[in-house]
Every structure is written in C-alpha cells, then in structure tokens.
Design a protein around this motif. Sequence first.
Motif, PDB file in Angstrom:
ATOM      1  N   ILE A  43      34.261  18.704  20.211  1.00  0.00           N
ATOM      2  CA  ILE A  43      35.215  18.508  21.312  1.00  0.00           C
ATOM      3  C   ILE A  43      35.466  17.029  21.589  1.00  0.00           C
ATOM      4  O   ILE A  43      36.473  16.671  22.199  1.00  0.00           O
ATOM      5  CB  ILE A  43      34.773  19.227  22.595  1.00  0.00           C
ATOM      6  CG1 ILE A  43      33.497  18.607  23.169  1.00  0.00           C
ATOM      7  CG2 ILE A  43      34.601  20.720  22.356  1.00  0.00           C
ATOM      8  CD1 ILE A  43      33.140  19.127  24.548  1.00  0.00           C
ATOM      9  N   ASP A  47      40.479  16.441  20.206  1.00  0.00           N
ATOM     10  CA  ASP A  47      41.388  16.613  21.344  1.00  0.00           C
ATOM     11  C   ASP A  47      42.848  16.352  21.000  1.00  0.00           C
ATOM     12  O   ASP A  47      43.730  16.675  21.800  1.00  0.00           O
ATOM     13  CB  ASP A  47      40.971  15.714  22.506  1.00  0.00           C
ATOM     14  CG  ASP A  47      40.993  14.241  22.132  1.00  0.00           C
ATOM     15  OD1 ASP A  47      40.683  13.924  20.975  1.00  0.00           O
ATOM     16  OD2 ASP A  47      41.319  13.415  22.998  1.00  0.00           O
ATOM     17  N   ILE A  87      36.500  18.972  31.003  1.00  0.00           N
ATOM     18  CA  ILE A  87      37.071  18.314  29.821  1.00  0.00           C
ATOM     19  C   ILE A  87      38.212  19.151  29.262  1.00  0.00           C
ATOM     20  O   ILE A  87      39.283  18.637  28.912  1.00  0.00           O
ATOM     21  CB  ILE A  87      35.990  18.098  28.740  1.00  0.00           C
ATOM     22  CG1 ILE A  87      34.942  17.097  29.223  1.00  0.00           C
ATOM     23  CG2 ILE A  87      36.624  17.610  27.432  1.00  0.00           C
ATOM     24  CD1 ILE A  87      33.758  16.969  28.280  1.00  0.00           C
ATOM     25  N   ALA A  88      37.997  20.462  29.188  1.00  0.00           N
ATOM     26  CA  ALA A  88      38.997  21.356  28.590  1.00  0.00           C
ATOM     27  C   ALA A  88      40.295  21.374  29.371  1.00  0.00           C
ATOM     28  O   ALA A  88      41.381  21.331  28.790  1.00  0.00           O
ATOM     29  CB  ALA A  88      38.425  22.768  28.474  1.00  0.00           C
ATOM     30  N   THR A  91      42.610  18.517  28.779  1.00  0.00           N
ATOM     31  CA  THR A  91      43.021  18.329  27.388  1.00  0.00           C
ATOM     32  C   THR A  91      44.201  19.239  27.077  1.00  0.00           C
ATOM     33  O   THR A  91      44.143  20.439  27.356  1.00  0.00           O
ATOM     34  CB  THR A  91      41.853  18.667  26.440  1.00  0.00           C
ATOM     35  OG1 THR A  91      40.705  17.895  26.808  1.00  0.00           O
ATOM     36  CG2 THR A  91      42.213  18.341  24.995  1.00  0.00           C
ATOM     37  N   VAL A  93      45.652  21.545  25.239  1.00  0.00           N
ATOM     38  CA  VAL A  93      45.407  22.469  24.135  1.00  0.00           C
ATOM     39  C   VAL A  93      46.033  23.809  24.459  1.00  0.00           C
ATOM     40  O   VAL A  93      46.322  24.139  25.615  1.00  0.00           O
ATOM     41  CB  VAL A  93      43.896  22.644  23.877  1.00  0.00           C
ATOM     42  CG1 VAL A  93      43.282  21.340  23.401  1.00  0.00           C
ATOM     43  CG2 VAL A  93      43.177  23.152  25.124  1.00  0.00           C
ATOM     44  N   LYS A 125      44.949  16.385  36.793  1.00  0.00           N
ATOM     45  CA  LYS A 125      44.623  16.302  35.363  1.00  0.00           C
ATOM     46  C   LYS A 125      45.087  17.562  34.631  1.00  0.00           C
ATOM     47  O   LYS A 125      45.586  17.492  33.504  1.00  0.00           O
ATOM     48  CB  LYS A 125      43.121  16.113  35.181  1.00  0.00           C
ATOM     49  CG  LYS A 125      42.600  14.776  35.683  1.00  0.00           C
ATOM     50  CD  LYS A 125      41.110  14.641  35.410  1.00  0.00           C
ATOM     51  CE  LYS A 125      40.591  13.289  35.887  1.00  0.00           C
ATOM     52  NZ  LYS A 125      39.143  13.131  35.624  1.00  0.00           N
ATOM     53  N   ALA A 129      47.834  17.936  31.641  1.00  0.00           N
ATOM     54  CA  ALA A 129      47.460  18.579  30.379  1.00  0.00           C
ATOM     55  C   ALA A 129      48.365  19.760  30.066  1.00  0.00           C
ATOM     56  O   ALA A 129      48.611  20.071  28.907  1.00  0.00           O
ATOM     57  CB  ALA A 129      46.006  19.040  30.448  1.00  0.00           C
ATOM     58  N   GLN A 173      49.479  11.753  28.956  1.00  0.00           N
ATOM     59  CA  GLN A 173      48.450  12.418  29.761  1.00  0.00           C
ATOM     60  C   GLN A 173      47.910  11.548  30.886  1.00  0.00           C
ATOM     61  O   GLN A 173      47.059  11.975  31.655  1.00  0.00           O
ATOM     62  CB  GLN A 173      47.288  12.844  28.867  1.00  0.00           C
ATOM     63  CG  GLN A 173      47.634  13.951  27.919  1.00  0.00           C
ATOM     64  CD  GLN A 173      46.461  14.262  27.017  1.00  0.00           C
ATOM     65  OE1 GLN A 173      46.603  14.304  25.807  1.00  0.00           O
ATOM     66  NE2 GLN A 173      45.298  14.498  27.574  1.00  0.00           N
ATOM     67  N   CYS A 175      45.916   8.982  30.716  1.00  0.00           N
ATOM     68  CA  CYS A 175      44.485   8.761  30.525  1.00  0.00           C
ATOM     69  C   CYS A 175      44.096   7.374  31.034  1.00  0.00           C
ATOM     70  O   CYS A 175      44.904   6.442  31.033  1.00  0.00           O
ATOM     71  CB  CYS A 175      44.121   8.862  29.047  1.00  0.00           C
ATOM     72  SG  CYS A 175      44.452  10.473  28.290  1.00  0.00           S
ATOM     73  N   ARG A 183      41.965   8.106  22.334  1.00  0.00           N
ATOM     74  CA  ARG A 183      42.885   9.174  21.960  1.00  0.00           C
ATOM     75  C   ARG A 183      43.920   8.686  20.945  1.00  0.00           C
ATOM     76  O   ARG A 183      44.193   9.367  19.958  1.00  0.00           O
ATOM     77  CB  ARG A 183      43.585   9.733  23.199  1.00  0.00           C
ATOM     78  CG  ARG A 183      44.565  10.835  22.833  1.00  0.00           C
ATOM     79  CD  ARG A 183      45.186  11.527  24.018  1.00  0.00           C
ATOM     80  NE  ARG A 183      46.084  12.558  23.531  1.00  0.00           N
ATOM     81  CZ  ARG A 183      45.703  13.770  23.158  1.00  0.00           C
ATOM     82  NH1 ARG A 183      44.441  14.112  23.233  1.00  0.00           N
ATOM     83  NH2 ARG A 183      46.573  14.650  22.689  1.00  0.00           N
TER      84      ARG A 183
END
Length: 249
Positions: A43, A47, A87-88, A91, A93, A125, A129, A173, A175, A183
Amino acid sequence: CLLATRDARLFEKYVAMIRACNPLGPDAERAQTNIQQAFEFAIAHVDVDPGAGRLFADYLAFLRGLRLTPAFGATQQRLALRRVYQIAIATPVDGVERIWDEYLAFEQATDPAVAEAIRAAISPKYVAARTAPRARKYHLAQLSCVGLPRARISSDELARWRAYTEFERGNPQRCEPPAYYTRVCHVYDRVLAPLYLVPEMWHEAARFCADNERPDDALAYYRRGCAALPRCEALHFAYADFCEATNRP
C-alpha cells in the motif's frame, strides 16, 4: 518489478505469494507479521494505480481476521484498522466509496461519541480522493500500458503521457508536500515502465526531482536512464551537465 511498474495486480500476486509462504500454523504470530509487512509495503507503493482498491480491501479483511495475541491485542487491531482505513479513503482507488462507508461504520461501532468528529476531520480527504479518479481515468484511458517498451512512439502518444504526468504534478489530491513529491515520483516510475526507452521521460523525471531540491533522486533517474539508453548522447550530456552543475563526480 514491483517498484518499476507500481501495478496493483502485480502487488496482489506478491502478497499472495507471501501469504502462501507463511501459513497460519503453529507459528501464526510470525506468519501474521510477515504478511502484514508485505501488505504495508504494497500500500506504500501502489497508490498511483486506481485498481489498488481491492488490495486495500484485502488488507482490511486480513487485519479484521488477525488472531489476537498479547503482543497484538484488540487495541492494536483497532489502531491498525483505523490507520489503514484513513490511508485508503484518502487514496483515489476504485471502490473508495465502499471503503468510506465501511470506515464510518467502524468508527461508529468503536466509539459513537467521537465518530462524528473524526468524520468531519477526514471528510475533505475523502472528497478529494473520490473526485480525482474521474479526471485520472480520463487520462489513463488514453494510454496503452500493454506490451514491451518501444524506442519510438508517436508525438501524439508522447503528448498523452505528458498530459498525464502534468495532471499528477498539478496535485489534484491536494497532498501535503512530502506525500505529493513521493506520489509524483511513483507516477514517473509507473510511466517509465512502458516508456523505458524514451529519453525525454527520464530527463523529465530527473528534472522534477531537481526542481524539488532532491538532487540524489534526480541523479538516480539519470543513472537509470543512461543504463537503459547507453547510446543516447542527449541523455548522457544532460546527466553530465547535471553532475557539473551540482558538483558531483
């Protein structure tokens, strides 16, 4: 291969191999630790692939199913789950909406009194994402990652790859600086897998690192590029100019 491609499917195979080599038998605690380390490695580096949603889901399922031990009790399990969930959901995804719903239910079941405060704190966040993948999917749909690297690609194809890297360099994103830099480097690593024989992309990756005051990383990209293209004089001259400008041998 893992760090060169940043491909979620390859990381899934890697984790599956580690799990197969670490059956949960008599030495279950050690096996669980090895598998958890494999998931953490995955992980941390995958990402940039929207397909990593299943990898996050698998890791969360693994954490929920861990055998609790004196060294890893219920409190440590909750903290590990909270960390991976956060974290997920930050991100971009596939399936991030489902992971978000699962996370809210997790916090509600853990401590309803603080669940709403946590939701308000991390919601921005999640929104970023959830929004970023739409534009990212548009760029990725224009690209072909299938087949071996080619020394010659059309100007239109190169422009599409550059549009994708420029999109990521725009920090969609939002970040923080360290995460943003990492990233974008991951993005360049992923792009350089199919564009391994395109000197311009090695130079652009190196210049991104140099512009962000990471000369050692820039040097690494130049060295990798020159090894990939030993007869490309332009790249070797760019490498030499960089070494001279930064007083490196």
